[in-house]
Scaffold this motif. Structure first.
Motif, PDB file in Angstrom:
ATOM      1  N   PHE A 142     -41.523  -1.896 -25.954  1.00 10.92           N
ATOM      2  CA  PHE A 142     -40.396  -2.435 -25.185  1.00 10.92           C
ATOM      3  C   PHE A 142     -40.088  -3.854 -25.633  1.00 10.92           C
ATOM      4  CE2 PHE A 142     -38.110  -4.086 -21.545  1.00 10.92           C
ATOM      5  CZ  PHE A 142     -37.353  -3.007 -21.129  1.00 10.92           C
ATOM      6  N   ASP A 143     -38.814  -4.123 -25.889  1.00  8.52           N
ATOM      7  CA  ASP A 143     -38.348  -5.457 -26.260  1.00  8.52           C
ATOM      8  C   ASP A 143     -37.509  -6.005 -25.105  1.00  8.52           C
ATOM      9  OD1 ASP A 143     -37.258  -7.746 -27.252  1.00  8.52           O
ATOM     10  OD2 ASP A 143     -36.319  -6.845 -29.020  1.00  8.52           O
ATOM     11  N   PRO A 144     -38.066  -6.854 -24.251  1.00  9.09           N
ATOM     12  CA  PRO A 144     -37.341  -7.321 -23.060  1.00  9.09           C
ATOM     13  C   PRO A 144     -36.095  -8.131 -23.369  1.00  9.09           C
ATOM     14  CG  PRO A 144     -39.394  -8.541 -23.355  1.00  9.09           C
ATOM     15  CD  PRO A 144     -39.422  -7.422 -24.341  1.00  9.09           C
ATOM     16  N   SER A 150     -27.451  -7.696 -16.514  1.00  7.37           N
ATOM     17  CA  SER A 150     -28.578  -7.059 -17.193  1.00  7.37           C
ATOM     18  C   SER A 150     -29.195  -5.971 -16.319  1.00  7.37           C
ATOM     19  CB  SER A 150     -29.625  -8.115 -17.544  1.00  7.37           C
ATOM     20  OG  SER A 150     -30.749  -7.524 -18.170  1.00  7.37           O
ATOM     21  N   LYS A 151     -29.303  -6.240 -15.016  1.00  6.74           N
ATOM     22  CA  LYS A 151     -29.827  -5.236 -14.089  1.00  6.74           C
ATOM     23  C   LYS A 151     -28.916  -4.009 -14.061  1.00  6.74           C
ATOM     24  CE  LYS A 151     -33.444  -6.995 -11.701  1.00  6.74           C
ATOM     25  NZ  LYS A 151     -34.743  -6.322 -11.554  1.00  6.74           N
ATOM     26  N   ILE A 152     -27.612  -4.256 -14.065  1.00  2.64           N
ATOM     27  CA  ILE A 152     -26.653  -3.140 -14.033  1.00  2.64           C
ATOM     28  C   ILE A 152     -26.763  -2.311 -15.309  1.00  2.64           C
ATOM     29  CG2 ILE A 152     -24.185  -2.570 -14.046  1.00  2.64           C
ATOM     30  CD1 ILE A 152     -23.776  -5.032 -12.230  1.00  2.64           C
ATOM     31  N   LEU A 153     -26.940  -2.972 -16.443  1.00  2.99           N
ATOM     32  CA  LEU A 153     -27.103  -2.237 -17.697  1.00  2.99           C
ATOM     33  C   LEU A 153     -28.382  -1.392 -17.665  1.00  2.99           C
ATOM     34  CD1 LEU A 153     -25.990  -4.869 -20.364  1.00  2.99           C
ATOM     35  CD2 LEU A 153     -24.798  -2.766 -19.725  1.00  2.99           C
ATOM     36  N   SER A 154     -29.439  -1.942 -17.106  1.00  2.00           N
ATOM     37  CA  SER A 154     -30.681  -1.172 -16.986  1.00  2.00           C
ATOM     38  C   SER A 154     -30.475   0.029 -16.071  1.00  2.00           C
ATOM     39  CB  SER A 154     -31.807  -2.068 -16.445  1.00  2.00           C
ATOM     40  OG  SER A 154     -32.068  -3.133 -17.342  1.00  2.00           O
ATOM     41  N   ARG A 195     -37.989   1.087 -15.529  1.00  2.41           N
ATOM     42  CA  ARG A 195     -38.088   0.686 -14.122  1.00  2.41           C
ATOM     43  C   ARG A 195     -39.177  -0.369 -13.933  1.00  2.41           C
ATOM     44  NH1 ARG A 195     -35.864   3.944 -10.043  1.00  2.41           N
ATOM     45  NH2 ARG A 195     -34.745   5.805 -10.758  1.00  2.41           N
ATOM     46  N   ALA A 196     -40.324  -0.163 -14.578  1.00  6.22           N
ATOM     47  CA  ALA A 196     -41.430  -1.116 -14.434  1.00  6.22           C
ATOM     48  C   ALA A 196     -41.096  -2.462 -15.063  1.00  6.22           C
ATOM     49  CB  ALA A 196     -42.694  -0.527 -15.069  1.00  6.22           C
ATOM     50  N   GLN A 197     -40.488  -2.445 -16.250  1.00  7.59           N
ATOM     51  CA  GLN A 197     -40.182  -3.682 -16.957  1.00  7.59           C
ATOM     52  C   GLN A 197     -39.051  -4.466 -16.291  1.00  7.59           C
ATOM     53  OE1 GLN A 197     -41.564  -5.145 -19.664  1.00  7.59           O
ATOM     54  NE2 GLN A 197     -43.099  -3.573 -20.111  1.00  7.59           N
ATOM     55  N   ARG A 198     -38.118  -3.773 -15.668  1.00  8.74           N
ATOM     56  CA  ARG A 198     -36.936  -4.432 -15.104  1.00  8.74           C
ATOM     57  C   ARG A 198     -36.982  -4.563 -13.578  1.00  8.74           C
ATOM     58  NH1 ARG A 198     -35.320  -6.665 -19.838  1.00  8.74           N
ATOM     59  NH2 ARG A 198     -34.360  -5.156 -21.279  1.00  8.74           N
ATOM     60  N   GLY A 199     -38.099  -4.184 -12.965  1.00  4.25           N
ATOM     61  CA  GLY A 199     -38.215  -4.315 -11.525  1.00  4.25           C
ATOM     62  C   GLY A 199     -37.289  -3.390 -10.754  1.00  4.25           C
ATOM     63  N   LEU A 200     -37.108  -2.167 -11.246  1.00  8.80           N
ATOM     64  CA  LEU A 200     -36.196  -1.210 -10.620  1.00  8.80           C
ATOM     65  C   LEU A 200     -36.935   0.037 -10.112  1.00  8.80           C
ATOM     66  CD1 LEU A 200     -33.236  -1.452 -13.169  1.00  8.80           C
ATOM     67  CD2 LEU A 200     -33.294  -2.366 -10.842  1.00  8.80           C
ATOM     68  N   GLU A 201     -38.195  -0.136  -9.750  1.00 11.54           N
ATOM     69  CA  GLU A 201     -38.998   1.006  -9.305  1.00 11.54           C
ATOM     70  C   GLU A 201     -38.390   1.710  -8.093  1.00 11.54           C
ATOM     71  OE1 GLU A 201     -42.067  -1.957 -11.034  1.00 11.54           O
ATOM     72  OE2 GLU A 201     -40.182  -2.027  -9.916  1.00 11.54           O
ATOM     73  N   ASP A 202     -37.703   0.969  -7.240  1.00 13.72           N
ATOM     74  CA  ASP A 202     -37.188   1.541  -5.994  1.00 13.72           C
ATOM     75  C   ASP A 202     -35.723   1.989  -6.083  1.00 13.72           C
ATOM     76  OD1 ASP A 202     -39.629   1.074  -4.744  1.00 13.72           O
ATOM     77  OD2 ASP A 202     -39.061  -0.968  -4.167  1.00 13.72           O
ATOM     78  N   MET A 228     -36.480   1.224 -28.103  1.00 18.25           N
ATOM     79  CA  MET A 228     -37.068   2.410 -27.474  1.00 18.25           C
ATOM     80  C   MET A 228     -35.988   3.356 -26.972  1.00 18.25           C
ATOM     81  SD  MET A 228     -39.254   2.701 -23.932  1.00 18.25           S
ATOM     82  CE  MET A 228     -37.752   2.465 -22.950  1.00 18.25           C
ATOM     83  N   ASN A 229     -34.936   2.789 -26.420  1.00 12.30           N
ATOM     84  CA  ASN A 229     -33.873   3.615 -25.860  1.00 12.30           C
ATOM     85  C   ASN A 229     -33.111   4.342 -26.956  1.00 12.30           C
ATOM     86  OD1 ASN A 229     -34.814   2.282 -23.658  1.00 12.30           O
ATOM     87  ND2 ASN A 229     -32.866   1.373 -23.049  1.00 12.30           N
ATOM     88  N   MET A 230     -32.830   3.634 -28.038  1.00  9.99           N
ATOM     89  CA  MET A 230     -32.147   4.271 -29.161  1.00  9.99           C
ATOM     90  C   MET A 230     -32.999   5.395 -29.741  1.00  9.99           C
ATOM     91  SD  MET A 230     -30.767   2.648 -32.780  1.00  9.99           S
ATOM     92  CE  MET A 230     -32.406   2.549 -33.483  1.00  9.99           C
ATOM     93  N   ALA A 231     -34.305   5.144 -29.895  1.00 11.56           N
ATOM     94  CA  ALA A 231     -35.196   6.158 -30.462  1.00 11.56           C
ATOM     95  C   ALA A 231     -35.317   7.368 -29.538  1.00 11.56           C
ATOM     96  CB  ALA A 231     -36.572   5.551 -30.719  1.00 11.56           C
ATOM     97  N   THR A 232     -35.355   7.125 -28.225  1.00 13.04           N
ATOM     98  CA  THR A 232     -35.442   8.216 -27.259  1.00 13.04           C
ATOM     99  C   THR A 232     -34.221   9.120 -27.345  1.00 13.04           C
ATOM    100  OG1 THR A 232     -36.786   6.912 -25.717  1.00 13.04           O
ATOM    101  CG2 THR A 232     -35.545   8.754 -24.792  1.00 13.04           C
ATOM    102  N   VAL A 233     -33.038   8.515 -27.377  1.00 13.41           N
ATOM    103  CA  VAL A 233     -31.803   9.298 -27.431  1.00 13.41           C
ATOM    104  C   VAL A 233     -31.670  10.002 -28.773  1.00 13.41           C
ATOM    105  CG1 VAL A 233     -29.290   9.202 -27.263  1.00 13.41           C
ATOM    106  CG2 VAL A 233     -30.676   7.768 -25.773  1.00 13.41           C
TER     107      VAL A 233
END
Length: 329
Positions: free
Chosen positions: A51-53, A80-84, A148-155, A211-216
């Motif tokens: 992950f590259d923050p 940035s949160k919205i993009l995540s 979610r873990a890296q961006r604080g979006l677990e909930d 990571m996102n590009m590689a996943t897709v």
């Protein structure tokens, strides 16, 4: 178990021509099936989840409201949160397509509920597709968990997608089990033809999280084959339907085009509220008119071409269903 009617020759075809075409389709499906061991991403190295923050998780231009002035004025941290969140929604839609749409149609085929797909070649292809889809679920689940873990979006909660809701609503108004199966199957065919383009938007995008590009990219590698598989399977099962079943399938097929194109603004309304975005209600409300033209964002020539090839657009039911939705044939 529901069993549909006896096979029927495709409109306008002779028995000999039909048998020759079906033989060619089956041979091509067999070659695709035999190549799965070398092709499928589940058989290859795992995707690197480093992950590259510093990188954004999603493309801003894919947000339905990216040009809205209220969005443009938001602080960079909130953008940035919205993009995540956009990346998480993007992945959750692929989960919905794989688990709620495509996989149930595969099980319908395995259970003998779809005429023309009961031979061993078709069963082999369907089983391989199910393995692929299960791997894709793991792939995007891992990506979303890390994001979610890296961006604080677990909930962050993602509501249900209109693509699935509209399909289920259409199934609910049908009285016969075979009609429900064909509604689901039409949605699977359309989704598998569209999903490669849906994934292509990010599969080679070097601006976003690696990571996102590689996943897709890994997911799209398999979906390019699935698009071909579902096209060929349509050429196999449609001629095997009775005239009544063919007419029904033709009447339903263009509807999932509209459902797939939906901007899912109800989901965005919920997500922006959860992120406490100022003016969220206004942003979403101002985007509602865009949904009326959302279908034009999609290249549906593949579905139109397939409909010509199998004879759907040679029938009144087919022509009427496409033209009623304003789709050029």
């Amino acid at each position: 178990m529901t069993t549909m009617s006896a096979p029927a020759i495709a409109p306008g075809g002779t028995d000999a021509a039909h048998q020759h075409e079906q033989s060619e389709v089956k041979a091509l499906l067999q070659r695709i099936g035999d190549g799965w061991i070398k092709r499928a991403k589940v058989r290859r190295d795992a995707v690197d989840l480093a992950f590259d923050p510093a990188r954004p998780d999603f493309l801003e231009e894919l947000l339905p409201f990216h040009a809205h002035p209220l969005y443009q004025r938001l602080a960079p941290e909130l953008k940035s949160k919205i993009l995540s969140a956009g990346w998480i929604i993007y992945n959750e839609k692929t989960v919905a397509i794989e688990s709620a749409i495509v996989s149930p149609s595969c099980y319908d085929a395995l259970d003998g509920r779809i005429p023309g797909l009961t031979d061993e070649t078709s069963r082999q292809i369907v089983c391989e597709t199910l393995v692929d889809e299960a791997y894709h679920l793991l792939l995007v689940a891992n990506a979303n968990r890390l994001t979610r873990a890296q961006r604080g979006l677990e909930d962050l909660k993602i509501p249900g997608f209109n693509l699935v809701t509209m399909m289920n609503r259409e199934k609910a108004v049908q009285s016969e089990d075979w009609q429900k199966i064909l509604v689901h199957l039409a949605t699977s065919v359309v989704s598998e033809i569209f999903v490669s383009d849906y994934l292509h938007q990010l599969s080679d995008c070097t601006e976003i999280q690696p990571m996102n590009m590689a996943t897709v990219a890994a997911h799209r590698h398999d979906e390019l084959a699935h698009s071909k598989i579902f096209t060929l399977m349509t050429k196999t099962f449609y001629p095997a339907l009775s005239p009544r079943e063919q007419a029904f399938f033709a009447s339903v097929l263009p509807k999932p085009i509209e459902w797939f194109a939906d901007l899912e603004l109800d989901i965005w309304s919920s997500v922006l509220e959860q992120l406490r975005v100022p003016g969220a209600a206004t942003i979403v409300a101002d985007c509602r008119p865009l949904n009326a033209a959302a279908r034009e964002r999609l290249d549906y020539t593949g579905i139109v071409g397939l409909s010509h090839e199998v004879g759907i657009l040679s029938t009144d039911a087919g022509r009427n269903s496409f033209t009623a939705m304003g789709i050029a044939i």
